[in-house]
Design an enzyme around this catalytic site. Structure first.
Site, PDB file in Angstrom:
ATOM      1  N   SER A 143      32.242  13.318 -12.310  1.00  0.00           N
ATOM      2  CA  SER A 143      31.713  12.915 -11.014  1.00  0.00           C
ATOM      3  C   SER A 143      31.260  14.181 -10.312  1.00  0.00           C
ATOM      4  O   SER A 143      31.694  15.291 -10.661  1.00  0.00           O
ATOM      5  CB  SER A 143      32.811  12.238 -10.190  1.00  0.00           C
ATOM      6  N   TYR A 156      41.505  10.928  -6.858  1.00  0.00           N
ATOM      7  CA  TYR A 156      40.253  10.848  -7.617  1.00  0.00           C
ATOM      8  C   TYR A 156      39.671  12.234  -7.856  1.00  0.00           C
ATOM      9  O   TYR A 156      39.269  12.578  -8.976  1.00  0.00           O
ATOM     10  CB  TYR A 156      39.258   9.968  -6.854  1.00  0.00           C
TER      11      TYR A 156
END
Length: 261
Positions: A143, A156
């Protein structure tokens, strides 16, 4: 068809980016094994479509990415029934948005297990098969959050930074075995994972849905557009080709310019 005779195993691939990976690989002739949760009829429909596209085989495995024994069993089943896996894509992921003092411990544990630890377990099970074949491609969906942070996403961001470290380490370990190991770091892609975090972000930041869309999600991307799942899948397909055989231990950023700032 550049992947004819190859087998790709993609975790978290019943929707979103993972399904886009599976479709791209099938279109190039690969056998595919998909994995994830969802409606059984919808999954079977996608599995059948993948098989029709590839003219090879497509299987579904319901392995729970929080269970190391199920992850290993899925990889071994892939090898037994389809061959390979020649290509492993670690894509399973979940999200939760909350400030750290309000972040539920069980949510933290689940995010680390699914977004990070599952990749380690899958790689561990797949590498012996790739070494035996003398060829392999390991790709993990990271990401933009593998490079930068955002508030209220501690678990995350931690997991995605970890994916990058895992990628570099395994790339060094298998560099002489014809195996490449890379990460792809998308910006915000319009998927169920992104859509489902909007209510939590609204609560955490006291924003409306429209404000979250414009001031949180797309504010980071200079293009002011969501990345498309097909664009991420195209990068994965490139990494599987001969032109990318010298690319390993890399983080391929597909983020609309987010991390350029």
């Amino acid at each position: 068809m550049i992947l004819k005779g190859k087998t790709a195993l993609i975790t978290g691939s019943t929707s979103g980016i993972g399904l886009a990976y599976a479709k791209a690989f099938a279109a190039e002739g690969a056998n595919v094994m998909i994995n994830g949760f969802g409606d059984a009829d919808a999954i079977e429909k996608e599995r059948g479509a993948l098989e029709a596209t590839s003219s090879g085989k497509a299987l579904y495995d319901p392995a729970d990415m929080t269970k190391p024994d199920q992850i290993a069993a899925m990889v071994h089943r892939c090898h037994a029934e389809l061959g390979g896996p020649d290509i492993l894509v670690n894509n399973a992921g979940i999200q939760h948005v909350a400030c750290i003092e309000e972040f539920p411990v069980e949510k933290f544990d689940a995010i680390i297990a699914i977004n990070l630890s599952s990749a380690w377990h899958a790689i561990r099970a797949a590498v012996p098969h790739m070494k035996a074949a003398g060829w392999g491609r390991i790709i993990s969906t990271a990401s933009a959050h593998s490079l930068v942070a955002s508030p209220n996403k501690s678990a995350y961001v931690m997991a995605k930074h970890g994916i990058l470290g895992l990628t570099k380490t395994i790339a060094l370990e298998v560099a002489t075995h014809g195996i490449t190991v890379n990460a792809i770091s998308p910006g915000y892609v319009w998927t169920p994972l992104v859509e489902n975090q909007i209510p939590d972000t609204m609560k955490a930041r006291g924003m409306t849905r429209e404000q979250v869309m414009e001031d949180v999600l797309l504010s980071a991307q200079p293009t002011k557009e969501f990345v498309l799942p097909e664009q991420v899948a195209a990068m994965a397909l490139f990494l599987c080709g001969d032109a990318a055989k010298a690319i390993t231990g890399a983080n391929m950023v597909v983020d609309g310019g987010w991390t350029a700032a």
